[in-house]
Design an enzyme around this catalytic site. Sequence first.
Site, short mmCIF file in Angstrom:
data_model
loop_
_atom_site.label_atom_id
_atom_site.label_comp_id
_atom_site.label_asym_id
_atom_site.label_seq_id
_atom_site.Cartn_x
_atom_site.Cartn_y
_atom_site.Cartn_z
N HIS A 95 0.85 -1.19 0.00
CA HIS A 95 0.00 0.00 0.00
C HIS A 95 0.89 1.24 0.00
CE1 HIS A 95 -2.82 3.06 1.37
NE2 HIS A 95 -3.79 2.24 0.96
N GLU A 163 -3.84 2.09 -7.44
CA GLU A 163 -4.21 3.12 -6.47
C GLU A 163 -3.30 4.33 -6.72
OE1 GLU A 163 -4.35 3.32 -1.65
OE2 GLU A 163 -2.54 2.58 -2.61
#
Length: 180
Positions: A95, A163
């Site tokens: 992430h 993302e």
Amino acid sequence: MAGKLIIGNWKMNTRAQSAQSLVAALLADPVCNQPWVGVAAPAVYLAALGAQLAGQALQLSAQDVSSFAADGAFTGEVSAAMLSDVGCRYTLVGHSERRQYFGEANPALLSKMNNAMAAGLVPVLCVGETLGERESGQYLDVIFSQLAILSEVNDSEYVIAYEPVWAIGTGKVASLEQIA
């Protein structure tokens, strides 16, 4: 698995009661209680939520997994086997916040991917570029660099989550053209 996967990442938010209430609301909604929908809850709530989700279609995801393969003296780490044990199906890997704040790079992310798959979890490899990288035309190089670890994974079941870092919390949304 082919198709779309939606995982809501709760980051470092919620408390025990609100986490269970939110999952109860998702379970009550037939649109949300689907095998392609999941929640990535804080690690301290995974066991309780795993019990709540047992036998349901809605999936449980960890927000991170240890790069250490075996149990041992790794204070604060949560192994892939532990995550599997409490009912996780997925775990986020790479992430942008883990990359930015904890300096996670491809060697550690490769270990996390392989550890997750060895424990029966499906890793969700997060990739994306900053606004500066997008605007300078470096975004494909950045994303290809992040995807490079896939040539070394020990298994074939994983998910890629695009993302764009520049879209997190800014109100900006990537267009379909940018995503493609």
